[in-house]
Design a protein around this motif. Sequence first.
Motif, mmCIF file in Angstrom:
data_model
loop_
_atom_site.group_PDB
_atom_site.id
_atom_site.type_symbol
_atom_site.label_atom_id
_atom_site.label_comp_id
_atom_site.label_asym_id
_atom_site.label_seq_id
_atom_site.Cartn_x
_atom_site.Cartn_y
_atom_site.Cartn_z
ATOM 1 N N ASP A 81 42.707 0.351 123.868
ATOM 2 C CA ASP A 81 43.891 0.044 123.061
ATOM 3 C C ASP A 81 45.085 -0.299 123.953
ATOM 4 O O ASP A 81 46.200 0.107 123.705
ATOM 5 N N TYR A 82 44.801 -1.049 124.982
ATOM 6 C CA TYR A 82 45.885 -1.503 125.866
ATOM 7 C C TYR A 82 46.810 -2.414 125.066
ATOM 8 O O TYR A 82 46.345 -3.262 124.313
ATOM 9 N N PRO A 83 48.111 -2.236 125.184
ATOM 10 C CA PRO A 83 49.003 -3.069 124.377
ATOM 11 C C PRO A 83 48.926 -4.553 124.767
ATOM 12 O O PRO A 83 48.546 -4.885 125.883
ATOM 13 N N GLY A 84 49.296 -5.403 123.809
ATOM 14 C CA GLY A 84 49.468 -6.818 124.164
ATOM 15 C C GLY A 84 48.440 -7.764 123.605
ATOM 16 O O GLY A 84 48.456 -8.946 123.956
ATOM 17 N N ALA A 85 47.540 -7.294 122.720
ATOM 18 C CA ALA A 85 46.565 -8.223 122.140
ATOM 19 C C ALA A 85 47.307 -9.339 121.412
ATOM 20 O O ALA A 85 48.313 -9.105 120.745
ATOM 21 N N ALA A 86 46.798 -10.556 121.541
ATOM 22 C CA ALA A 86 47.425 -11.696 120.864
ATOM 23 C C ALA A 86 47.203 -11.572 119.361
ATOM 24 O O ALA A 86 46.160 -11.106 118.919
ATOM 25 N N ARG A 87 48.226 -12.001 118.584
ATOM 26 C CA ARG A 87 48.127 -11.864 117.129
ATOM 27 C C ARG A 87 48.110 -13.202 116.399
ATOM 28 O O ARG A 87 48.111 -13.252 115.179
ATOM 29 N N SER A 88 48.156 -14.274 117.143
ATOM 30 C CA SER A 88 48.156 -15.595 116.502
ATOM 31 C C SER A 88 47.605 -16.614 117.491
ATOM 32 O O SER A 88 47.484 -16.327 118.691
ATOM 33 N N GLY A 89 47.325 -17.804 116.963
ATOM 34 C CA GLY A 89 46.871 -18.877 117.844
ATOM 35 C C GLY A 89 47.924 -19.193 118.903
ATOM 36 O O GLY A 89 47.600 -19.402 120.074
ATOM 37 N N ASP A 90 49.174 -19.183 118.481
ATOM 38 C CA ASP A 90 50.242 -19.476 119.441
ATOM 39 C C ASP A 90 50.257 -18.459 120.579
ATOM 40 O O ASP A 90 50.454 -18.822 121.740
ATOM 41 N N GLU A 91 50.045 -17.198 120.228
ATOM 42 C CA GLU A 91 50.050 -16.181 121.290
ATOM 43 C C GLU A 91 48.839 -16.324 122.210
ATOM 44 O O GLU A 91 48.956 -16.149 123.428
ATOM 45 N N ILE A 92 47.692 -16.651 121.633
ATOM 46 C CA ILE A 92 46.515 -16.856 122.496
ATOM 47 C C ILE A 92 46.779 -18.018 123.451
ATOM 48 O O ILE A 92 46.534 -17.935 124.658
ATOM 49 N N ARG A 93 47.339 -19.093 122.900
ATOM 50 C CA ARG A 93 47.598 -20.275 123.747
ATOM 51 C C ARG A 93 48.633 -19.969 124.822
ATOM 52 O O ARG A 93 48.479 -20.352 125.979
ATOM 53 N N ARG A 94 49.655 -19.254 124.420
ATOM 54 C CA ARG A 94 50.688 -18.899 125.399
ATOM 55 C C ARG A 94 50.094 -18.041 126.520
ATOM 56 O O ARG A 94 50.376 -18.260 127.705
ATOM 57 N N ASP A 95 49.270 -17.065 126.122
ATOM 58 C CA ASP A 95 48.643 -16.201 127.129
ATOM 59 C C ASP A 95 47.755 -17.022 128.060
ATOM 60 O O ASP A 95 47.756 -16.823 129.275
ATOM 61 N N PHE A 96 47.017 -17.950 127.468
ATOM 62 C CA PHE A 96 46.119 -18.716 128.331
ATOM 63 C C PHE A 96 46.894 -19.654 129.252
ATOM 64 O O PHE A 96 46.516 -19.836 130.417
ATOM 65 N N ASP A 97 47.966 -20.229 128.741
ATOM 66 C CA ASP A 97 48.795 -21.075 129.605
ATOM 67 C C ASP A 97 49.214 -20.295 130.845
ATOM 68 O O ASP A 97 49.273 -20.816 131.953
ATOM 69 N N HIS A 98 49.502 -19.036 130.626
ATOM 70 C CA HIS A 98 49.897 -18.193 131.741
ATOM 71 C C HIS A 98 48.731 -17.936 132.688
ATOM 72 O O HIS A 98 48.847 -18.105 133.892
ATOM 73 N N ALA A 99 47.601 -17.527 132.092
ATOM 74 C CA ALA A 99 46.414 -17.214 132.903
ATOM 75 C C ALA A 99 45.967 -18.429 133.716
ATOM 76 O O ALA A 99 45.569 -18.303 134.876
ATOM 77 N N ALA A 100 46.052 -19.614 133.089
ATOM 78 C CA ALA A 100 45.526 -20.823 133.727
ATOM 79 C C ALA A 100 46.226 -21.107 135.061
ATOM 80 O O ALA A 100 45.644 -21.723 135.954
ATOM 81 N N ARG A 101 47.452 -20.638 135.201
ATOM 82 C CA ARG A 101 48.175 -20.893 136.454
ATOM 83 C C ARG A 101 47.587 -20.120 137.628
ATOM 84 O O ARG A 101 47.932 -20.338 138.778
ATOM 85 N N TRP A 102 46.730 -19.153 137.301
ATOM 86 C CA TRP A 102 46.154 -18.308 138.361
ATOM 87 C C TRP A 102 44.659 -18.506 138.522
ATOM 88 O O TRP A 102 44.006 -17.787 139.269
ATOM 89 N N ILE A 103 44.108 -19.449 137.775
ATOM 90 C CA ILE A 103 42.666 -19.695 137.852
ATOM 91 C C ILE A 103 42.420 -21.020 138.573
ATOM 92 O O ILE A 103 42.811 -22.072 138.083
ATOM 93 N N PRO A 104 41.788 -20.964 139.747
ATOM 94 C CA PRO A 104 41.552 -22.213 140.473
ATOM 95 C C PRO A 104 40.400 -23.014 139.872
ATOM 96 O O PRO A 104 39.465 -22.438 139.321
ATOM 97 N N GLY A 105 40.493 -24.333 139.976
ATOM 98 C CA GLY A 105 39.378 -25.188 139.591
ATOM 99 C C GLY A 105 39.387 -25.576 138.129
ATOM 100 O O GLY A 105 40.296 -25.264 137.371
ATOM 101 N N LYS A 106 38.324 -26.278 137.750
ATOM 102 C CA LYS A 106 38.257 -26.890 136.425
ATOM 103 C C LYS A 106 37.922 -25.849 135.354
ATOM 104 O O LYS A 106 36.947 -25.129 135.470
#
Length: 434
Positions: A81-106
């Motif tokens: 039950d770690y806080p911060g689960a995404a609650r909408s498509g916008d939140e999932i996309r926002r989270d992934f936009d963030h994650a993508a900056r730290w993931i190398p490659g395609k």
Amino acid sequence: MARMTATTLRGATRPLTARQVEAAYKIAKERFAAIGVDTDRAVRAALAVPISVQCWQADDVRGLEVVEGAFDAGGLQATGDYPGAARSGDEIRRDFDHAARWIPGKVRFNIHAMYAETGGKRVERDELEPAHFSRWMDWAAERRLGLDFNPTCFGHPMVMDGLTLSSPRKAVREFWIRHCLACRRVARHMARRFGPCVTNIWIPDGRKDSTVDRWGPRQRLVESLDRVLARRQPGVVDSVESKLFGIGCEDYTVGSHEFYLAYAATRGVVVCFDMGHFHPTESVADKLSSALQFVDRLLLHVSRGVRWDSDHVVRATDEVEAVCDEAVRGKALGRIYWAMDYFDASINRVGAWVIGARALRKALLRAMLEPWELHRRAEYEGRGADKLALLERRDEMPLGAVWDYACHRADVPTGASWLRDLASYEKRVLSRRE
Ligand code: RNT
Ligand code: ZN
């Protein structure tokens, strides 16, 4: 003591300078060249392998549907039950936009039918249309991400007595057939915009105890799948995923490994191996060279089971390294789709994505740095001791320096330096979510 810890963490997350990365790489490159390995080539090849990142890590496989009541999750269980689960498509996309900056490659992005965005209106799963995923598609187009798409045959009241495509009830089977067909139409639409779309069918069908009819459900599943897959859709890469057991389905899983391997081989579709879906001592790596004699392509759901199919965050474990080794040794990269499949609700979920994707990419790079011909020659010439010693030697080579260089080339942070940013994203965004 507390100060010591803080200082150490600061050291561990300090980014390397370009100079440091390049200097270490130069030495590493020479050492690998001495055993016949071209590191520049390995880095390029490792960064080019597409890794499909699962949207469902962001929200603990909850989905975005407008539903009433709670349903059986079909044996999938996100714990924590770690806080911060995404609650909408916008939140999932926002989270992934963030994650993508730290993931190398395609990278690609992998969504499920349950992530339809229907503007607050309830839309049945057998009536889903491409328009319900237009926000995902527009986002993917902007980010130049490929998309993969899956029918969601779980977490729904039409899962009757734990069965979907294999149900004895015609109405239930027909509903799920219509759902899968609708999903393939959505996938076709995505494929038109973004190129080939992997569309993987996994169903939870099974029984808890002492099943006496193991035949009927499997016969019905063959028939249902044949109906779903009767007509090829251009650009849709159809795939079927087996499982050993699920929570509440300990005794019998209709879509077992043998079932789907034979199904895929005879129907010319892709078979999916999820690394958490086999007996814990079974080697998924060993299956590649068998299955790929008979099926054209494989989908790998890279996951990490701990004692059971627990969907822990992927790390560069022996199992993951072995799978990557086998793919590279068999020159099979062009025949394998790499997708991650886990969901951990007990840690920062954005971090979970990044750790898994980086670990898989690193394991791919490691596999590409193997002086395989050297090892193979020792094997064929009966020099077993040489082979073992050379394999041991592998772990003494400077993989880390090459990996840092790969991150640097891909314009993402090296080492653990991204953790600083992660902490700030957690503070600013994730911890504010209910
Ligand atoms: C379930 C399967 C399946 C799902 C996702 C959400 O055991 O692994 O792939 O995890 O489709
Ligand atoms: Zn899976």
